[in-house]
Design an enzyme around this catalytic site. Structure first.
Site, PDB file in Angstrom:
ATOM      1  N   LEU A  76       0.601  -1.290   0.231  1.00 15.25           N
ATOM      2  CA  LEU A  76      -0.427  -0.332  -0.053  1.00 15.25           C
ATOM      3  C   LEU A  76       1.002   1.291  -0.051  1.00 15.25           C
ATOM      4  O   LEU A  76       2.058   1.198   0.552  1.00 15.25           O
ATOM      5  CB  LEU A  76      -0.688  -0.453   0.510  1.00 15.25           C
ATOM      6  N   ASP A 318       2.280  -9.891  -3.701  1.00 19.54           N
ATOM      7  CA  ASP A 318       3.206  -8.800  -4.258  1.00 19.54           C
ATOM      8  C   ASP A 318       2.492  -7.306  -5.179  1.00 19.54           C
ATOM      9  O   ASP A 318       3.470  -6.672  -5.669  1.00 19.54           O
ATOM     10  CB  ASP A 318       4.616  -9.655  -4.770  1.00 19.54           C
TER      11      ASP A 318
HETATM   12  O1  DOR Z   1       8.351  -6.184  -8.265  1.00 17.51           O
HETATM   13  C1  DOR Z   1       8.361  -5.355  -6.997  1.00 17.51           C
HETATM   14  N1  DOR Z   1       7.457  -3.757  -7.068  1.00 17.51           N
HETATM   15  N2  DOR Z   1       9.434  -5.938  -5.832  1.00 17.51           N
HETATM   16  C2  DOR Z   1       9.424  -5.208  -4.961  1.00 17.51           C
HETATM   17  O2  DOR Z   1      10.241  -6.229  -4.473  1.00 17.51           O
HETATM   18  C3  DOR Z   1       9.064  -3.937  -4.223  1.00 17.51           C
HETATM   19  C4  DOR Z   1       7.601  -3.630  -5.621  1.00 17.51           C
HETATM   20  C5  DOR Z   1       7.431  -2.233  -5.414  1.00 17.51           C
HETATM   21  O3  DOR Z   1       7.154  -1.937  -4.176  1.00 17.51           O
HETATM   22  O4  DOR Z   1       7.113  -1.563  -6.259  1.00 17.51           O
HETATM   23 ZN    ZN Z   2      10.542  -7.724  -2.908  1.00 14.72          ZN
END
Ligand code: DOR
Ligand code: ZN
Length: 442
Positions: A76, A318
């Site tokens: 978030l 994720d």
């Molecule tokens: O693709 C990603 N985006 N990998 C991450 O580890 C962090 C995340 C982000 O916060 O946008």
């Molecule tokens: Zn990550």
């Protein structure tokens, strides 16, 4: 009070699988009956109520009823980058995607590294009221990888885990101390395994595709060497380790061996790593740009094998919202991240469950049962007395993913404009209806 009837109830822990009824009173599951039809009189007796008008009756024919999913990896962007996502919009997106609980990562601006900020995330989640929002606090101050946060205090504020996710902890000594100190809290340390020297300025998995596109590659070892390091540190310290977004076959092998050696570690895989491979990435396709990068087909096969044989414990999205402006940049400059909450369950259902590669029971284990266990959360069960966090899922529901119908503030998903099949149609959190006919209630 609530009576959901005729649905296919699914709860692998309590070995519930079959058509039946589920009754809710006071926000909790009071009765689960499989294999027989309840009469209205029986329902009233079980609910201790005299008038069916006081009971919401939902006909779940043709649908599955399972425990609300728990997503252990969500970004978030509040505080600091509310144009990408707010806690409220993220919680609404979660509910719409079938998640009744989410773990919110600490890489906000400022970083969630003080008790006040942990409490802020928790309270904003409560105010939004659409999904349970559990804060993950940073391992190191400012995610700088040097000085540990006050873990005991952060836990007292409501943190359920610690992570510098978004950045790998480069110092083995800092990681060793983190695992050691986190033992005082009983919480796992979630590791974003990425060796920055190996990853360099890469933007896509190193291999034939990176060469063809002329993009800098990230070797698979950038992840797997840190998986091995962290497994050994978990062994030495006895700390609790959870590995985020595993994406290589070598990582899967190391995790399998670590588990055989009795090391206290768990690991997650993200749906996009199971569904897309590096060779699917178009040069202009920044919605496919993610960290860790999309794997080779061979890696993908190993990830699925790990999910099936228990090497991998959880699925997690994720969810990483980013604005159009940023994702419109050239591939090398756009930020890493795929927006997942509203499409992940449908995508996994369509690509794995409907194709017979993953059983619905295993899906519930991976996305509800195991996250609840690992992070010590309520939910993940249809047991009598448990919180009524529930999803009514329609495997036939087809929907085109459009910006207009989404709750997230960002739309950086490879599924935009595409049709998916299999969506949650109704969702309850603590017995409260939060999604009806695919729409999140106000
Ligand atoms: O693709 C990603 N985006 N990998 C991450 O580890 C962090 C995340 C982000 O916060 O946008
Ligand atoms: Zn990550």
């Amino acid at each position: 009070m609530l009576w959901i009837k005729n649905a296919h109830l699914l709860d692998p822990v309590n070995r519930i699988s079959g058509r039946g009824s589920l009754l809710v009173r006071g926000g909790r599951i009071v009765k689960v009956v499989v294999g027989e039809e309840l009469t209205a009189a029986a329902v009233l007796a079980l609910l201790g109520c005299s008038d069916l008008a006081e009971v919401s009756v939902v006909d779940g024919a043709g649908k599955y009823l399972f425990p609300g999913l728990i997503d252990a990896h969500v970004h978030l962007r509040e505080p600091g980058q509310e144009e990408k996502e707010e806690i409220k919009s993220g919680a609404r997106a979660a509910a719409r995607g079938g998640f009744t609980s989410i773990l919110a990562m600490a890489n906000t601006r400022p970083v969630i590294d003080t008790r006040a900020l942990v409490e802020y995330v928790r309270l904003q989640g409560e105010r939004a009221g659409k999904a349970r929002v559990y804060p993950v606090a940073a391992v190191t101050k400012g995610l700088a990888g040097q000085e540990l946060t006050e873990m005991v205090d952060l836990k007292a504020g409501g943190a359920v885990a610690f992570s510098d996710d978004g950045k790998g902890i480069q110092s083995a000594e800092v990681m060793r101390l983190a695992l050691e100190y986190a033992k005082l809290t009983g919480c796992p340390v979630i590791s974003h395994c990425e060796d920055e020297n190996l990853a360099g300025a890469g933007v896509i998995r190193k291999g034939e595709t990176s060469a063809r596109l002329g993009l800098r590659g990230i070797p698979a070892s950038a992840e797997s060497v840190m998986v091995a390091r962290d497994a050994l540190l978990a062994k030495e310290t006895g700390g609790r380790l959870h590995l985020a977004h595993i994406s290589t076959k070598e990582s899967v092998r190391v995790i399998r061996a670590a588990k055989e050696a009795g090391i206290d570690l768990t690991a997650e895989v993200n749906p996009h790593h199971l569904i897309f491979a590096d060779e699917d990435v178009p040069l202009t396709g920044t919605s496919y740009k993610v960290n860790p990068p999309l794997p080779s087909r061979e890696d993908q096969a190993a990830l699925l094998e790990g999910l099936l044989d228990g090497t991998i414990d959880l699925l997690a999205t994720d969810h990483a919202p980013h604005t159009w402006e940023e994702k419109a940049k050239p591939f090398a400059e756009a930020p890493f991240g795929i927006n997942g909450l509203e499409t992940a369950l449908a995508a996994v259902w369509q690509e794995l469950v409907a194709k017979g590669k993953l059983k619905p029971e295993r899906l519930i284990e991976l996305w509800a049962v195991n996250p609840a266990r690992r992070f010590g959360l309520p939910g993940g069960t249809l047991a009598e007395g448990a919180l009524a966090d529930l999803v009514l899922f329609d495997p036939e529901w087809r929907e085109v993913v459009t910006a207009e119908t989404r709750e997230s503030k960002s739309h950086n998903t490879p599924f935009l404009g595409k049709e998916l099949q299999g969506f949650p149609v109704m969702v309850w959190v603590g017995g409260k209806l939060v999604v009806k006919d695919r729409k999140v209630l106000p």
